[in-house]
Design a protein around this motif. Structure first.
Motif, PDB file in Angstrom:
ATOM      1  N   ARG A 126      16.392  11.175  30.031  1.00  0.00           N
ATOM      2  CA  ARG A 126      15.694  12.153  30.867  1.00  0.00           C
ATOM      3  C   ARG A 126      15.886  11.848  32.351  1.00  0.00           C
ATOM      4  NH1 ARG A 126      10.377  12.182  32.527  1.00  0.00           N
ATOM      5  NH2 ARG A 126       9.834  10.465  31.122  1.00  0.00           N
ATOM      6  N   ALA A 127      15.950  10.554  32.689  1.00  0.00           N
ATOM      7  CA  ALA A 127      16.060  10.157  34.090  1.00  0.00           C
ATOM      8  C   ALA A 127      17.409  10.503  34.703  1.00  0.00           C
ATOM      9  CB  ALA A 127      15.804   8.655  34.228  1.00  0.00           C
ATOM     10  N   ARG A 161      13.517   8.066  27.754  1.00  0.00           N
ATOM     11  CA  ARG A 161      13.236   8.038  29.199  1.00  0.00           C
ATOM     12  C   ARG A 161      14.519   7.853  30.001  1.00  0.00           C
ATOM     13  NH1 ARG A 161      10.828   3.710  30.248  1.00  0.00           N
ATOM     14  NH2 ARG A 161      10.160   2.879  28.225  1.00  0.00           N
ATOM     15  N   SER A 162      15.428   7.033  29.522  1.00  0.00           N
ATOM     16  CA  SER A 162      16.674   6.806  30.257  1.00  0.00           C
ATOM     17  C   SER A 162      17.548   8.054  30.277  1.00  0.00           C
ATOM     18  CB  SER A 162      17.450   5.638  29.630  1.00  0.00           C
ATOM     19  OG  SER A 162      17.996   5.980  28.370  1.00  0.00           O
ATOM     20  N   ILE A 180       5.558  14.089  24.391  1.00  0.00           N
ATOM     21  CA  ILE A 180       5.009  12.831  24.906  1.00  0.00           C
ATOM     22  C   ILE A 180       4.813  11.841  23.761  1.00  0.00           C
ATOM     23  CG2 ILE A 180       2.947  11.753  25.891  1.00  0.00           C
ATOM     24  CD1 ILE A 180       2.718  14.145  27.770  1.00  0.00           C
ATOM     25  N   ARG A 200      11.032  16.027  34.555  1.00  0.00           N
ATOM     26  CA  ARG A 200       9.679  15.700  34.135  1.00  0.00           C
ATOM     27  C   ARG A 200       9.551  15.967  32.639  1.00  0.00           C
ATOM     28  NH1 ARG A 200       8.241  18.748  39.208  1.00  0.00           N
ATOM     29  NH2 ARG A 200       7.699  17.162  40.752  1.00  0.00           N
ATOM     30  N   ARG A 201       8.556  15.337  32.021  1.00  0.00           N
ATOM     31  CA  ARG A 201       8.358  15.514  30.588  1.00  0.00           C
ATOM     32  C   ARG A 201       8.113  16.969  30.238  1.00  0.00           C
ATOM     33  NH1 ARG A 201       4.243  10.435  29.395  1.00  0.00           N
ATOM     34  NH2 ARG A 201       5.842   8.832  28.994  1.00  0.00           N
ATOM     35  N   GLU A 208       8.191  10.466  22.918  1.00  0.00           N
ATOM     36  CA  GLU A 208       8.686   9.531  23.927  1.00  0.00           C
ATOM     37  C   GLU A 208       7.888   8.230  23.946  1.00  0.00           C
ATOM     38  OE1 GLU A 208       8.975   9.729  28.608  1.00  0.00           O
ATOM     39  OE2 GLU A 208      10.510  11.048  27.713  1.00  0.00           O
ATOM     40  N   GLN A 209       6.721   8.266  23.378  1.00  0.00           N
ATOM     41  CA  GLN A 209       5.939   7.040  23.235  1.00  0.00           C
ATOM     42  C   GLN A 209       6.347   6.251  21.992  1.00  0.00           C
ATOM     43  OE1 GLN A 209       1.949   8.600  23.278  1.00  0.00           O
ATOM     44  NE2 GLN A 209       1.738   8.380  25.507  1.00  0.00           N
ATOM     45  N   SER A 216      11.457   5.002  22.831  1.00  0.00           N
ATOM     46  CA  SER A 216      10.821   5.400  24.083  1.00  0.00           C
ATOM     47  C   SER A 216      11.738   5.171  25.272  1.00  0.00           C
ATOM     48  CB  SER A 216       9.515   4.617  24.260  1.00  0.00           C
ATOM     49  OG  SER A 216       8.927   4.918  25.506  1.00  0.00           O
ATOM     50  N   ALA A 217      12.331   3.988  25.344  1.00  0.00           N
ATOM     51  CA  ALA A 217      13.193   3.669  26.480  1.00  0.00           C
ATOM     52  C   ALA A 217      14.451   4.534  26.496  1.00  0.00           C
ATOM     53  CB  ALA A 217      13.574   2.185  26.439  1.00  0.00           C
TER      54      ALA A 217
END
Length: 293
Positions: A32-33, A29-30, A70, A54-55, A73-74, A25-26
């Motif tokens: 994507r950011a 997200r990293s 989602i 955004r997702r 990513e979870q 997950s992390a």
């Protein structure tokens, strides 16, 4: 969880293993950011509360449903196909090393803990190679970035490995806990980034390894610099490049390094260093070797 000492004298819990779902997950997200819509050819509408794609934008680029992405990513990546992982890797513009890391996090080959109790040893053939490299500083890296073998010039250049306690013969502990190693590297920050990226890649391949998890917990507890770099979720693969060193005996050195896999044990890497022919660095290595002799 075993407590880990921190610099202020308190303790924080150290995990026995790392949660793979949290890592997955992390990591997503990293990655994507760090992308903006303009980076991937999408229009940017309005202000954003958080940086990055955004997702739903990432799902659109990868050709999967928003709900499916989602779930991934979870950390719920069970059953995800190679095709989907490749599409997400392309959408996130992952490097080959990052793609490999994503596959290991999403679909671990085995939940079996690595045989940490079995100590790694340098085989006789690799030992002969090390000894034959008289003017080439070299060492062997095993699991968890442990230094498990070296030649005389490698020890003279990168640390007195024979005199170190076994647990200190580790690239990550050297870089973040040893003042002499910090002073050795002209670009210490760059070296630290590489080491953290290598350690993150190791952990992605073996999240159930308690020794690896303990090393991360230990360094997180005593080094703010390690915590800062670890939070980036960057991964790297050890390859080749140039190191600039400032050795306390022979002074400045510019060395090219190369990393070679050890055929007898795929978890071992032979790291060699050499100076350009006729350079001041070559003269320095010869002087260092002569001093050892």
């Amino acid at each position: 969880m075993n407590p880990v000492p921190t610099t202020d004298g308190t303790t924080q819990p150290g995990p026995a293993v790392v949660d793979r779902r949290t890592e997955l997950s992390a990591f997503l997200r990293s990655r994507r950011a760090r992308l903006r819509p303009a980076d991937v050819g999408l229009p940017e509408h309005g202000r954003r509360r958080v940086p990055g794609l955004r997702r739903e934008e990432l799902a659109q680029l990868a050709g999967v449903s928003v709900a499916y992405y989602i779930r991934l990513e979870q950390g719920r990546g069970a059953g995800v196909s190679d095709a989907v992982l490749d599409a997400i890797g392309t959408a996130l513009r992952l490097t080959p090393t990052e793609r490999d890391h994503l596959r290991h996090l999403a679909r671990p080959a085995s939940r079996r803990v690595r045989a940490a109790a079995r100590p790694q040893r340098v085989g006789p053939a690799c030992r002969q190679v090390l000894d034959a490299l008289e003017l080439v500083p070299a060492f062997v890296v095993g699991r968890g970035l442990d230094v498990i073998g070296w030649n005389r010039l490698g020890s003279a250049l990168f640390g007195d490995f024979p005199a170190m306690p076994r647990e200190r013969r580790n690239l990550a502990r050297q870089v973040f806990l040893d003042p002499a190693t910090r002073a050795l590297y002209v670009n210490w920050e760059g070296k630290a980034e590489v080491v953290v990226g290598l350690l993150r890649r190791e952990l992605g391949r073996a999240p159930d390894d308690p020794a690896l998890a303990g090393l991360v917990a230990e360094l997180s507890g005593v080094s703010g610099e390690f915590r800062r770099l670890w939070a980036r979720h960057d991964v790297q693969d050890k390859g080749f490049g140039v190191k600039q060193l400032n050795h306390p005996v022979v002074g400045p050195l510019t060395l090219t390094y190369e990393t070679l896999s050890v055929a007898a044990d795929p978890e071992q890497l032979l790291v060699t260093h050499h100076a350009a022919a006729g350079s001041r660095s070559e003269e320095a290595l010869r002087a260092l070797a002569a001093g050892l002799a």
